[in-house]
Design an enzyme around this catalytic site. Sequence first.
Site, PDB file in Angstrom:
ATOM      1  N   ASP A 154     -11.841 -36.985  -8.292  1.00  0.00           N
ATOM      2  CA  ASP A 154     -10.825 -36.344  -9.132  1.00  0.00           C
ATOM      3  C   ASP A 154      -9.905 -35.379  -8.376  1.00  0.00           C
ATOM      4  OD1 ASP A 154     -11.130 -37.629 -11.572  1.00  0.00           O
ATOM      5  OD2 ASP A 154     -12.926 -36.471 -12.025  1.00  0.00           O
ATOM      6  N   ASP A 169      -9.863 -43.992 -15.003  1.00  0.00           N
ATOM      7  CA  ASP A 169      -9.208 -42.687 -14.888  1.00  0.00           C
ATOM      8  C   ASP A 169      -8.588 -42.479 -13.502  1.00  0.00           C
ATOM      9  OD1 ASP A 169     -11.566 -42.984 -16.411  1.00  0.00           O
ATOM     10  OD2 ASP A 169     -11.770 -40.855 -16.768  1.00  0.00           O
TER      11      ASP A 169
HETATM   12  N1  GLY Z   1     -11.567 -38.220 -16.537  1.00  0.00           N
HETATM   13  C1  GLY Z   1     -12.594 -37.891 -17.452  1.00  0.00           C
HETATM   14  C2  GLY Z   1     -12.144 -37.872 -18.864  1.00  0.00           C
HETATM   15  O1  GLY Z   1     -11.071 -38.366 -19.185  1.00  0.00           O
HETATM   16  O2  GLY Z   1     -12.889 -37.362 -19.690  1.00  0.00           O
END
Ligand code: GLY
Length: 387
Positions: free
Chosen positions: A100, A160
């Site tokens: 992330d 994501d």
């Molecule tokens: N990237 C994690 C979420 O969207 O909760």
Amino acid sequence: MYFEDMPVISAEEIGEGLRFAARQVLRNLPEFTQQFQKAYSEGGFYRPTPNRDWTTGFWTGEIWLAYEYCGDERLRRAGDIQIDSFLERIDQKIEVDHHDMGFLYSPSCVAGYKLTGNPKGREAAVKAADQLISRYHPVGEFIQAWGPMNAPENYRLIIDCLLNLPLLYWASEETGDEKYREIAEKHIHTAVKNVIREDFSTWHTFFFDMETGAPDHGATCQGYRDGSAWARGQAWGIYGCALAYKYTGRKEYISVFKGVTDYFLAHLPKDMVPFWDLEFTDGDDQPRDSSSASIAACGMLEMVKYMEKEDAGIYRKYAMQIMKSVYDRYAVKDFAVSNGLVLHSTYSNRSPYNTCNHCGVDECNIWGDYFYMEALTRLQKDWILYW
Ligand code: GLY
């Protein structure tokens, strides 16, 4: 066409939404400059948290969006203090063993660098890009999302991650080193090929064979069940495809964008703000995820820049209808109700299939607030992306 009769957000509402958001961010600065807003509110109120979670960049992103809106120097000072914290985090490698890096460093450090030229923002973001590519697997050609590298139970990507990749494109442009872009492109290709199902619904996560790199199977972590479409995963897919097209120029991503977006639209309830999983609709006793609505709207507003006029008009209208509903029904309008911006978002709901923690259900979520501001900003002006 869906939702023919839904109204679109007006210029006054966009202006009023941004005015309130900037005031809320300013009100929050005393408590949230040395610390960050947590991933989710509790009873409508965020508590402070140190810079450790994957979500802290969204709060700094709100500060930069508010700064763009009103130019108040208190915001710039707070943004710079937070950039110091992000530089320290990447230097000390505090909770950065995951993918992330884009969610963390694009809306905070890339944004601050683009807006003010802060060199620490540049330094931190390039280091974060290095950290991100360290998770790339040539066998399978993807960036591993979570956990220790090279463990079969972690040998997977998640949808994501498409939002983490603009950091790599930015790093290539900034440093002149193509290695970041090359990895981003490999990952995008692998992700689009595997996480999007035939009917354009999406897997949340997808596993690969560690020995051969062959696609193995999809699975959910935050959705209702493996075969369903987790609303936020679908929204990350919408925005992710728009960004994939922006950065690669591959024409096939336009039709993938349309497929994923149309699936999302076809599974929305009457007010155009999804339940937490697209399995659910009007009449189901389930929480909404308002953050998915704003994320999807941002993706549409990005993609329309590259579409033919007729399609651009259609998807821009959807985005404006969605934001009208978020503004009217979900946005905070009273400081006494919340120190956030948008209510009725869901981080991770309990279900027999959801393997993640149960938290942030029917609350504000920090990315929901951030993407609400981003969508309004996109509607108000020609916005230079942080992504
Ligand atoms: N990237 C994690 C979420 O969207 O909760």
